[in-house]
Scaffold this active site. Structure first.
Site, PDB file in Angstrom:
ATOM      1  CG  ASP A 174       7.032 -47.549  27.003  1.00 29.00           C
ATOM      2  OD1 ASP A 174       7.140 -48.786  26.812  1.00 29.00           O
ATOM      3  OD2 ASP A 174       6.326 -47.065  27.909  1.00 29.00           O
ATOM      4  CE  LYS A 176       3.493 -49.591  26.807  1.00 30.11           C
ATOM      5  NZ  LYS A 176       3.436 -50.013  28.184  1.00 30.11           N
ATOM      6  CG  ASN A 179       2.864 -46.080  24.985  1.00 32.22           C
ATOM      7  OD1 ASN A 179       1.885 -45.811  25.678  1.00 32.22           O
ATOM      8  ND2 ASN A 179       4.028 -46.407  25.505  1.00 32.22           N
ATOM      9  CG  ASP A 192       3.839 -42.898  27.508  1.00 27.78           C
ATOM     10  OD1 ASP A 192       4.344 -41.933  28.106  1.00 27.78           O
ATOM     11  OD2 ASP A 192       3.745 -44.028  28.021  1.00 27.78           O
ATOM     12  CB  THR A 223       6.663 -52.051  28.199  1.00 25.41           C
ATOM     13  OG1 THR A 223       6.186 -50.709  28.357  1.00 25.41           O
ATOM     14  CG2 THR A 223       5.589 -53.023  28.653  1.00 25.41           C
TER      15      THR A 223
HETATM   16  N1  LIG Z   1      -4.053 -38.064  23.037  1.00 22.42           N
HETATM   17  C1  LIG Z   1      -4.777 -39.079  23.500  1.00 22.42           C
HETATM   18  N2  LIG Z   1      -5.993 -39.354  22.966  1.00 22.42           N
HETATM   19  C2  LIG Z   1      -6.719 -40.397  23.432  1.00 22.42           C
HETATM   20  N3  LIG Z   1      -6.314 -41.208  24.418  1.00 22.42           N
HETATM   21  C3  LIG Z   1      -5.121 -40.979  24.978  1.00 22.42           C
HETATM   22  C4  LIG Z   1      -4.292 -39.899  24.567  1.00 22.42           C
HETATM   23  N4  LIG Z   1      -3.149 -39.920  25.295  1.00 22.42           N
HETATM   24  C5  LIG Z   1      -3.267 -40.965  26.129  1.00 22.42           C
HETATM   25  N5  LIG Z   1      -4.449 -41.606  25.957  1.00 22.42           N
HETATM   26  C6  LIG Z   1      -4.925 -42.795  26.686  1.00 22.42           C
HETATM   27  O1  LIG Z   1      -4.736 -42.587  28.046  1.00 22.42           O
HETATM   28  C7  LIG Z   1      -3.939 -43.626  28.596  1.00 22.42           C
HETATM   29  C8  LIG Z   1      -3.015 -43.017  29.635  1.00 22.42           C
HETATM   30  O2  LIG Z   1      -2.044 -42.261  28.973  1.00 22.42           O
HETATM   31  P1  LIG Z   1      -0.716 -41.771  29.643  1.00 22.42           P
HETATM   32  O3  LIG Z   1       0.123 -41.115  28.622  1.00 22.42           O
HETATM   33  O4  LIG Z   1      -1.075 -41.010  30.849  1.00 22.42           O
HETATM   34  O5  LIG Z   1      -0.045 -43.027  30.223  1.00 22.42           O
HETATM   35  P2  LIG Z   1       0.415 -44.426  29.630  1.00 22.42           P
HETATM   36  O6  LIG Z   1       1.196 -44.213  28.422  1.00 22.42           O
HETATM   37  O7  LIG Z   1      -0.746 -45.357  29.479  1.00 22.42           O
HETATM   38  O8  LIG Z   1       1.185 -45.010  30.830  1.00 22.42           O
HETATM   39  P3  LIG Z   1       2.551 -44.667  31.513  1.00 22.42           P
HETATM   40  O9  LIG Z   1       2.583 -43.222  31.820  1.00 22.42           O
HETATM   41  O10 LIG Z   1       2.441 -45.497  32.719  1.00 22.42           O
HETATM   42  O11 LIG Z   1       3.594 -45.117  30.534  1.00 22.42           O
HETATM   43  C9  LIG Z   1      -3.219 -44.255  27.422  1.00 22.42           C
HETATM   44  O12 LIG Z   1      -2.989 -45.610  27.638  1.00 22.42           O
HETATM   45  C10 LIG Z   1      -4.143 -43.998  26.264  1.00 22.42           C
HETATM   46  O13 LIG Z   1      -5.012 -45.085  26.081  1.00 22.42           O
END
Ligand SMILES: Nc1ncnc2c1ncn2[C@@H]1O[C@H](COP(=O)(O)OP(=O)(O)OP(=O)(O)O)[C@@H](O)[C@H]1O
Length: 498
Positions: A174, A176, A179, A192, A223
């Site tokens: 994934d 992109k 992420n 992610d 995605t």
């Molecule tokens: N370590 C981090 N530091 C700062 N922001 C973060 C961090 N990890 C995730 N995020 C932010 O939080 C959002 C949500 O993260 P999460 O990993 O829960 O899901 P996602 O990757 O957006 O979506 P999905 O789980 O649907 O693939 C991300 O899009 C990112 O912008």
């Protein structure tokens, strides 16, 4: 009574997520099976009370990521909060387990680090390294597009981290710009790992039953816009998946949009299968050539996936001048901060005392499990928005649909109003139905009465990120930070002309 319900739930969840137990009775023949496994990132006995919760970094499909400062140490983490009930109901336990166990074993400056985990009755918490610079996606959006030097810097850091990950036998699946997160000083971290896939000879230990429901049903993971053609033809995952996605990401950095863009997933897939990619004239010869090669229909021909490994990728003329051994010591491109009320805030170091920290915004565990508050959306610390309680935490938009109805397009947009702008989730369904929902209260806020007649429903695009929906006697203006205004127009008009 509440305690009993909570206790039952915890037990049920434990049985689905207990890593140690699963490993103990592992009699399977999986390549990555483990007889014993000890987590490096400890399972702590912390509670949300041990942290000061700050702004929400983002919301994923089954989690919410919040900036959290540990009270005793002052260390700042990105706390990924997952509702147990939701994860169990949505069959996401495999993703959670996989992300936890994989992140635990990865150590690379270009990959987000997992520091520790803990849980309470309702939620699981993963304390991740905090990325204060936000998503690469937002940098591309704010800059419009990146210069070739900026793109080269980011792609080189991504290549360096991908090489490590691929050598460990992991496919991310994934990759992109959403992420790819940025540290406060602007270096890339891959995040992610919920869709990760270990290869046959992977050095990474995973659980015997770490296959997601989607995997079993062989629906595609990832995605739409970044998925390679072979995955659409149900071929097994290879590292070539990530290299294709890298090609799409480089294209997006240089142009501002992904190469296979269209109004619906189905149309995107058609473009991918036809490899319908057109390079803007301003791409350099080297950039075009690298993207062209990364987007090879044959996954084995993509640089990085062939017999000479990453050498063919790192030696590509696009990377001329890159010192691969000292890649993380170079000065990153300037970060463009977010506009708006939060922009004046220090986005600086994790240890910087932040005037918006407020002791009253700690989770309220007595009434609803965990509540977190967004204190950074306003410089006024008294402005505290309570988010949805844990029961509705992360609940999907499904509740706004009728049986058989599906979402064609969805965006978190700003609904511009005279006095204040409201963040809403705009949803277009195949019914057709056009609604907007308050994302924090998960309450329907309005229905835009559908008509196939453009006199009664039309959409005007005023810029890539803003559009107006015109219905009799009313014009509603929306702003889409992900710049999908034209896509909204295309999607609505395509439905009107169906
Ligand atoms: N370590 C981090 N530091 C700062 N922001 C973060 C961090 N990890 C995730 N995020 C932010 O939080 C959002 C949500 O993260 P999460 O990993 O829960 O899901 P996602 O990757 O957006 O979506 P999905 O789980 O649907 O693939 C991300 O899009 C990112 O912008």
């Amino acid at each position: 009574m509440m305690a009993m319900i909570g206790g039952e739930m915890e037990k049920e969840f434990e049985s689905k997520l207990n890593v140690q137990d699963n490993l103990a009775d592992n009699g399977g023949t999986d390549v990555n099976k483990a007889k014993s496994f000890k987590f490096r990132a400890p399972q702590e006995n912390f509670t949300v009370q041990d942290f000061e919760m700050g702004k929400i970094y983002g919301v994923g499909s089954y989690s919410k990521v919040v900036r959290a400062k540990k009270k005793d140490t002052g260390k700042v983490y990105a706390l990924k909060i997952m509702d147990k009930k939701f994860i169990t109901k949505e069959n996401k336990t495999a993703y959670v387990k996989l992300e936890r166990i994989v992140l635990d074993q990865l150590t690379h400056p270009g990959i987000i680090q997992l520091h520790f985990t803990f849980q309470d009755t309702y939620s699981l918490y993963m304390a991740l390294e905090s990325c204060e610079g936000g998503e690469l996606f937002d940098q591309i959006t704010r800059k419009g597009r990146l210069t070739e030097d900026e793109a080269r810097f980011y792609v080189a850091e991504i290549v360096d981290a991908l090489e490590y990950m691929h050598n460990m036998g992991l496919i991310h699946r994934d990759i992109k710009p959403e992420n790819l997160l940025l540290t406060s000083d602007g270096h890339i971290k891959i995040a992610d790992f919920g869709s990760v896939k270990p290869m046959q000879d992977s050095q990474i230990t995973v659980l015997p039953n770490a296959t997601s429901e989607e995997e079993k049903a062989s629906t595609f993971v990832g995605t739409a816009a970044y998925v390679p053609p072979e995955v659409l033809n149900s071929s097994p995952a290879t590292i070539g998946n990530d290299l294709w996605a890298l090609g799409c990401t480089l294209f997006q950095m240089l142009s501002g949009t992904s190469p296979f863009k269209d109004a619906s997933e189905w149309l995107i897939f058609q473009r991918i299968i036809a490899r319908d990619v057109r390079f803007p004239d301003y791409f350099s010869k080297d950039a075009k050539d690298l993207i062209d090669k990364l987007l090879d229909i044959d996954p084995l021909k993509r640089p990085g996936a062939g017999p000479d490994g990453y050498e063919s990728l790192k030696n590509h003329p696009f990377f001329r001048g890159i010192d691969w051994r000292n890649i993380r010591s170079k000065t990153p491109p300037r970060l463009v901060p977010e506009k708006g009320p939060a922009s004046g805030r220090s986005s600086g170091g994790d240890d910087t005392p932040d005037s918006s920290w407020n002791p009253t915004h700690i989770g309220d565990v007595t009434t609803t499990g965990n509540m977190v508050a967004d204190v950074t959306s306003s410089s006024d610390a008294s402005h505290i928005t309570k988010l949805a309680s844990i029961d509705s935490f992360d609940s999907k938009w499904q509740q706004f649909l009728e049986p058989g109805e599906s979402i064609l397009m969805i965006s978190m947009v700003k609904k511009l109003q005279k006095l204040s702008n409201k963040k809403v989730q705009l949803i277009l369904t195949n019914k057709p139905k056009l609604i907007y929902v308050d994302p924090s209260k998960l309450a329907g806020k309005g229905t835009i009465i559908w008509s196939d007649d453009p006199n009664d429903l039309s959409i005007q695009v005023t810029s890539p990120s803003s559009f107006k929906i015109c219905i009799p006697k009313k014009v509603i203006t929306f702003e889409d930070p992900k710049q999908r205004a034209y896509q909204w127009k295309k999607a609505i008009e395509a439905l009107q002309n169906r």
